[in-house]
Write an enzyme that holds these catalytic residues in place. Structure first.
Site, mmCIF file in Angstrom:
data_model
loop_
_atom_site.group_PDB
_atom_site.id
_atom_site.type_symbol
_atom_site.label_atom_id
_atom_site.label_comp_id
_atom_site.label_asym_id
_atom_site.label_seq_id
_atom_site.Cartn_x
_atom_site.Cartn_y
_atom_site.Cartn_z
ATOM 1 N N CYS A 44 21.395 5.590 30.963
ATOM 2 C CA CYS A 44 20.793 4.031 31.382
ATOM 3 C C CYS A 44 20.806 5.085 33.055
ATOM 4 O O CYS A 44 20.995 5.904 33.502
ATOM 5 C CB CYS A 44 22.327 3.292 31.654
ATOM 6 N N HIS A 56 20.323 -3.548 25.548
ATOM 7 C CA HIS A 56 20.904 -2.431 26.977
ATOM 8 C C HIS A 56 20.189 -3.682 27.624
ATOM 9 O O HIS A 56 21.424 -4.555 28.189
ATOM 10 C CB HIS A 56 20.484 -1.492 26.810
ATOM 11 N N GLU A 57 18.834 -3.947 27.803
ATOM 12 C CA GLU A 57 18.601 -4.338 29.021
ATOM 13 C C GLU A 57 18.751 -5.891 29.002
ATOM 14 O O GLU A 57 19.469 -6.161 30.614
ATOM 15 C CB GLU A 57 16.666 -4.209 28.969
ATOM 16 N N HIS A 89 21.592 -6.239 30.817
ATOM 17 C CA HIS A 89 22.136 -5.576 32.327
ATOM 18 C C HIS A 89 21.919 -7.383 33.016
ATOM 19 O O HIS A 89 22.696 -7.562 33.670
ATOM 20 C CB HIS A 89 20.436 -5.410 32.596
#
Length: 179
Positions: free
Chosen positions: A102, A144-145, A148
């Protein structure tokens, strides 16, 4: 276009849920262009707006063909995307463990278990509703994004002990970056 500073963990912005984008304005389009420049400069696969300090539900990614994997018919495994207000509508039961990194937690990578395939709904920069079936690294990058945007760092998927160790290392790395 300009390169934006990347928020480094620990930072409360990275653990805050981003708000929905109501209107796709010229300012949003400029932000997305700047995010692509920043991501390419940092040699990342994806970047969420929260990683550049903007708490909006936007992320970008560019998964190149060298990361391609064979997936089911009709599923994409590579491509360049901007996703606004994304929502995963389907996740596969099949999971895979791969090493992730990351841009907001530099100098670390960890093995993370995630669903192998997914379907996501989102808006593009032209305010058009899109649906994408993704597999492989593209599916992983989307998850993953999207984490966030929900205020979740990828290291939260580790055991408590490994998470604590990762955040301790992140604190040391952040001090180094701030010097």
């Amino acid at each position: 276009m300009s390169k934006l500073p990347i928020v480094i963990a620990p930072d409360e912005r990275l653990t805050t849920r981003a708000s929905e984008v109501i209107d796709i304005t010229d300012k949003i389009k400029e932000l997305v262009n700047d995010m692509f420049e920043t991501m390419y400069y940092a040699e990342g696969l994806g970047l969420a707006a929260v990683q550049v300090g903007v708490l909006k539900r936007i992320f970008i990614m560019d998964v190149q063909p060298e990361k391609a994997e064979d997936g089911p018919a009709g599923y994409e495994s590579t491509g360049k995307f901007c996703m606004i207000n994304p929502e995963i509508t389907e996740l596969s039961g099949e999971q895979v463990i791969l090493k992730e990194g990351c841009l907001s937690i530099p100098e670390q990578s960890h093995e993370i278990k995630r669903p192998k395939y997914l379907t996501v709904k989102y808006k593009n920069l032209n305010n058009e509703e899109q649906t994408l079936k993704a597999s492989g690294w593209l599916a992983r990058c989307i998850q993953h994004e999207l984490d966030h945007l929900n205020g979740i760092l990828y290291v939260r998927h580790l055991s408590k002990l490994k998470y604590d160790m990762a955040m301790k290392k992140a604190q040391k790395v952040k001090r180094h970056y701030e010097q």
